[in-house]
Design an enzyme around this catalytic site. Structure first.
Site, PDB file in Angstrom:
ATOM      1  N   LYS A 202      -1.623   2.938   5.000  1.00 51.97           N
ATOM      2  CA  LYS A 202      -1.421   2.520   3.620  1.00 51.97           C
ATOM      3  C   LYS A 202      -0.385   1.410   3.619  1.00 51.97           C
ATOM      4  O   LYS A 202       0.734   1.589   4.092  1.00 51.97           O
ATOM      5  CB  LYS A 202      -0.951   3.692   2.772  1.00 51.97           C
ATOM      6  CG  LYS A 202      -0.637   3.299   1.345  1.00 51.97           C
ATOM      7  CD  LYS A 202      -0.349   4.492   0.477  1.00 51.97           C
ATOM      8  CE  LYS A 202       0.035   4.054  -0.930  1.00 51.97           C
ATOM      9  NZ  LYS A 202       0.268   5.206  -1.802  1.00 51.97           N
ATOM     10  N   LYS A 257      -5.970   1.683   3.126  1.00 52.13           N
ATOM     11  CA  LYS A 257      -5.732   1.294   1.742  1.00 52.13           C
ATOM     12  C   LYS A 257      -4.750   0.133   1.696  1.00 52.13           C
ATOM     13  O   LYS A 257      -3.747   0.195   2.412  1.00 52.13           O
ATOM     14  CB  LYS A 257      -5.149   2.510   1.021  1.00 52.13           C
ATOM     15  CG  LYS A 257      -4.721   2.285  -0.396  1.00 52.13           C
ATOM     16  CD  LYS A 257      -4.083   3.523  -0.939  1.00 52.13           C
ATOM     17  CE  LYS A 257      -3.584   3.249  -2.338  1.00 52.13           C
ATOM     18  NZ  LYS A 257      -2.839   4.359  -2.865  1.00 52.13           N
TER      19      LYS A 257
HETATM   20  C1  PBG Z   1       1.228   6.672  -4.720  1.00 53.16           C
HETATM   21  C2  PBG Z   1      -0.125   6.103  -4.827  1.00 53.16           C
HETATM   22  C3  PBG Z   1      -0.387   4.760  -5.161  1.00 53.16           C
HETATM   23  C4  PBG Z   1      -1.759   4.613  -5.212  1.00 53.16           C
HETATM   24  C5  PBG Z   1      -2.330   5.856  -4.913  1.00 53.16           C
HETATM   25  N1  PBG Z   1      -1.305   6.763  -4.662  1.00 53.16           N
HETATM   26  C6  PBG Z   1       0.526   3.666  -5.529  1.00 53.16           C
HETATM   27  C7  PBG Z   1       1.695   3.340  -4.729  1.00 53.16           C
HETATM   28  O1  PBG Z   1       1.772   3.620  -3.531  1.00 53.16           O
HETATM   29  O2  PBG Z   1       2.594   2.776  -5.340  1.00 53.16           O
HETATM   30  C8  PBG Z   1      -2.425   3.314  -5.549  1.00 53.16           C
HETATM   31  C9  PBG Z   1      -3.827   3.343  -5.954  1.00 53.16           C
HETATM   32  C10 PBG Z   1      -4.328   2.131  -6.617  1.00 53.16           C
HETATM   33  O3  PBG Z   1      -3.669   1.072  -6.700  1.00 53.16           O
HETATM   34  O4  PBG Z   1      -5.464   2.197  -7.092  1.00 53.16           O
HETATM   35  N2  PBG Z   1       1.480   7.725  -3.942  1.00 53.16           N
END
Ligand code: PBG
Length: 333
Positions: A202, A257
């Site tokens: 991520k 992601k």
């Molecule tokens: C946070 C989380 C995020 C997303 C999913 N879980 C945002 C972040 O890390 O700030 C993002 C998903 C998206 O942008 O569609 N745990």
């Protein structure tokens, strides 16, 4: 070396000559079963609050989530990923509400399990919807994210979710060692069947902006960022290292992601590990297509389907996408 014919014996266009042939030789296909629908859940009755930066997406009260889940199931979607919108009054420094067994997510899980038992329920394991500072973990006096203290809370959160009916828990926090800790805690609590979908690679991405608007963590986060735990967009090999660790720690499925800008990572992870590999087409990607389509600059449905197919071609087994319902409707024809 393989011998292959050259022109004119080989005319690749022969295979593209008509629809029937193109259908016969197509290598990759998208199916509703590949799609996972992310859902924003909030308190209340019959409420739906639009997310301005994500046209077509709304924060829904539980009753509305149940209706949406039934619709998704009817379209062939097999899984839903729940993201809570937590009232600001319940947020604190440690995100304590995250492991409240009577919290919004556990209540949503119980209601969904009763209403749509066949639908797989995926929960986000992370503290950011619950912390007053919007970080995924607990912080020290200097605002640094504390790893091991956070991991202990995440393990508790995952057990509460499994207890309430989560089929798949998905740690999205990027703390070190959290998959192993979650796995151990689940085993200790007797939840031996709960699957772990690890957000292994991520990235610290600006594409999450609209999501942070949706769950209200954007204001909590302010000018801070997540670069000390989410990955540097300049790194590729490191993603393989993260995936290897998560698999060793007990992840059943791994995730990359964001999506389109990181398809090289999806491909490399799939090639290297041959494990269930999911991709998350995130909020910013969704927003970009909606914005271009609203201007009449892109054919929305065609670009959406082409993009989702691209994930499959890169090696994704399933795709978390805010387009899940729209795409499943098109697939149903
Ligand atoms: C946070 C989380 C995020 C997303 C999913 N879980 C945002 C972040 O890390 O700030 C993002 C998903 C998206 O942008 O569609 N745990």
């Amino acid at each position: 070396m393989t011998l292959f014919a050259s022109f004119p014996a080989a005319r690749p266009r022969r295979l593209r000559r008509d629809g029937a042939t193109r259908d016969l030789v197509r290598e990759h296909r998208l199916h509703a079963h590949d799609l996972i629908l992310p859902v924003f859940v909030q308190e209340g009755h019959q409420v739906s609050t639009a997310v301005p930066s994500m046209p077509g997406v709304a924060r829904l009260s539980l009753d509305r989530v149940l209706a949406l889940a039934e619709e998704a199931q009817g379209l062939g979607i097999r899984a839903l990923a729940l993201f809570p919108v937590i009232d600001a009054s319940l947020k604190d420094l440690e995100g304590r509400e995250a492991h409240n067994p009577e919290g919004l997510v556990p209540r949503a899980l119980r209601a969904l399990k009763a209403a749509v038992p066949e639908l797989a329920l995926i929960t986000d394991v992370a503290l950011d919807p619950y912390t007053s500072h919007g970080q995924d973990g607990v912080i020290d006096g200097q605002g640094r994210i504390l790893n091991d203290e956070t991991v202990a809370l995440l393990a508790q959160q995952a057990v509460v979710q499994a207890q309430a009916g989560a089929d798949i828990v998905a740690p999205s926090d990027m703390m070190d060692g959290r998959v192993g800790a979650v796995r151990q805690a689940l085993e200790a609590a007797g939840h031996i069947h709960t699957r772990i979908l690890a957000y292994s690679a991520k990235y610290a991405s600006a594409y999450y902006g609209p999501f942070r608007d949706a769950v209200g963590s954007a204001t909590s986060l302010g000018k801070a960022d997540k670069k000390t735990y989410q990955m540097d967009p300049g790194n590729g090999d490191e993603a393989l290292h993260e995936v290897a660790l998560d698999i060793a720690e007990g992840a059943d499925m791994v995730m990359v992601k964001p999506g389109v800008a990181y398809l090289d990572i999806v491909y490399r992870v799939k090639q290297a590990f041959r494990r269930p590999t999911f991709a998350y087409q995130v909020s910013g990607e969704y927003a970009m297509l909606k914005a271009a389509a609203a201007q009449g600059w892109l054919d929305h449905d065609a670009v959406m389907m082409e993009t989702l197919l691209g994930f499959k071609r890169a090696g994704a087994d399933a795709i978390l996408t805010y387009h899940a319902l729209e795409a499943a409707r098109l697939l149903k024809g």
